[in-house]
Design a protein around this motif. Sequence first.
Motif, short mmCIF file in Angstrom:
data_model
loop_
_atom_site.label_atom_id
_atom_site.label_comp_id
_atom_site.label_asym_id
_atom_site.label_seq_id
_atom_site.Cartn_x
_atom_site.Cartn_y
_atom_site.Cartn_z
N TYR A 146 -2.51 2.62 3.81
CA TYR A 146 -3.68 2.62 4.23
C TYR A 146 -4.15 1.56 5.18
O TYR A 146 -4.80 1.84 6.25
CB TYR A 146 -4.69 2.78 3.08
CG TYR A 146 -6.12 2.70 3.42
CD1 TYR A 146 -6.69 3.85 3.75
CD2 TYR A 146 -6.95 1.34 3.42
CE1 TYR A 146 -7.97 3.88 4.05
CE2 TYR A 146 -8.37 1.58 3.77
CZ TYR A 146 -8.80 2.93 4.18
OH TYR A 146 -10.20 2.86 4.63
N ASN A 185 -9.10 0.52 -0.80
CA ASN A 185 -7.87 -0.22 -0.63
C ASN A 185 -7.97 -1.32 0.50
O ASN A 185 -6.90 -1.70 0.89
CB ASN A 185 -6.62 0.90 -0.41
CG ASN A 185 -6.39 1.34 -1.84
OD1 ASN A 185 -6.37 0.70 -2.88
ND2 ASN A 185 -5.81 2.81 -1.71
N THR A 243 -3.63 6.16 -2.08
CA THR A 243 -3.15 5.42 -3.22
C THR A 243 -2.12 4.47 -2.72
O THR A 243 -2.07 3.21 -3.44
CB THR A 243 -2.31 6.45 -4.17
OG1 THR A 243 -1.26 6.89 -3.48
CG2 THR A 243 -3.13 7.35 -4.84
N LYS A 277 -1.85 1.06 -0.74
CA LYS A 277 -2.67 0.28 -0.06
C LYS A 277 -1.74 -0.17 1.11
O LYS A 277 -2.91 -0.56 2.44
CB LYS A 277 -2.84 -1.23 -0.97
CG LYS A 277 -3.93 -1.96 -0.50
CD LYS A 277 -4.01 -3.09 -1.40
CE LYS A 277 -5.26 -3.95 -0.91
NZ LYS A 277 -5.81 -4.77 -1.67
#
Length: 168
Positions: free
Chosen positions: A28, A69, A23, A25
């Motif tokens: 990630y 993402n 979730t 970004k």
Amino acid sequence: MHVISKTSKNPERTLMLINLLNTDKYLYNLICSGIEGKHYTKKDDLYIEPIKDSGYAPNVDWVFGNQFNAYLKPGQSQDVWERTVTLNDSALVAASYGFSVNQESIKSEIANVQATKEEFQLALETGAVEPKDLLPKFIDKLKASGQDKIDKETTAQWEAFLKEKGLK
């Protein structure tokens, strides 16, 4: 496709990390591409340019979390994620999806066949024996162990599954 080990000392925190990887970004992209300015240069809101020999280039974004993402890298089109969603949504579902064999009535045969496979496997797979000599014995022992019953039961369950799904 991440799991939390049953031996995890802190499964709740582990799940929190997995959730963040899917979730958040920033997190990630940090895991996938490293530190901006050190491992990559941000070209715009969508694209980055990896810095050659920066010391960080795992190049396996799909492993870490939600790839949607990800910053785009050179050569990727701007609509790659939209096209990926379209491809995923149009994928065919195999007729076998959801099928599994109920082994209850063939448990003994499965155990016997497995023991037979273990007995012959090493010799046949390594080429330690002449297949034309050992393979007929292996096949005979598989049949004696119940392979035909397993095949018959599996086929019956498969046919029932197809009929239930309206595919036959």
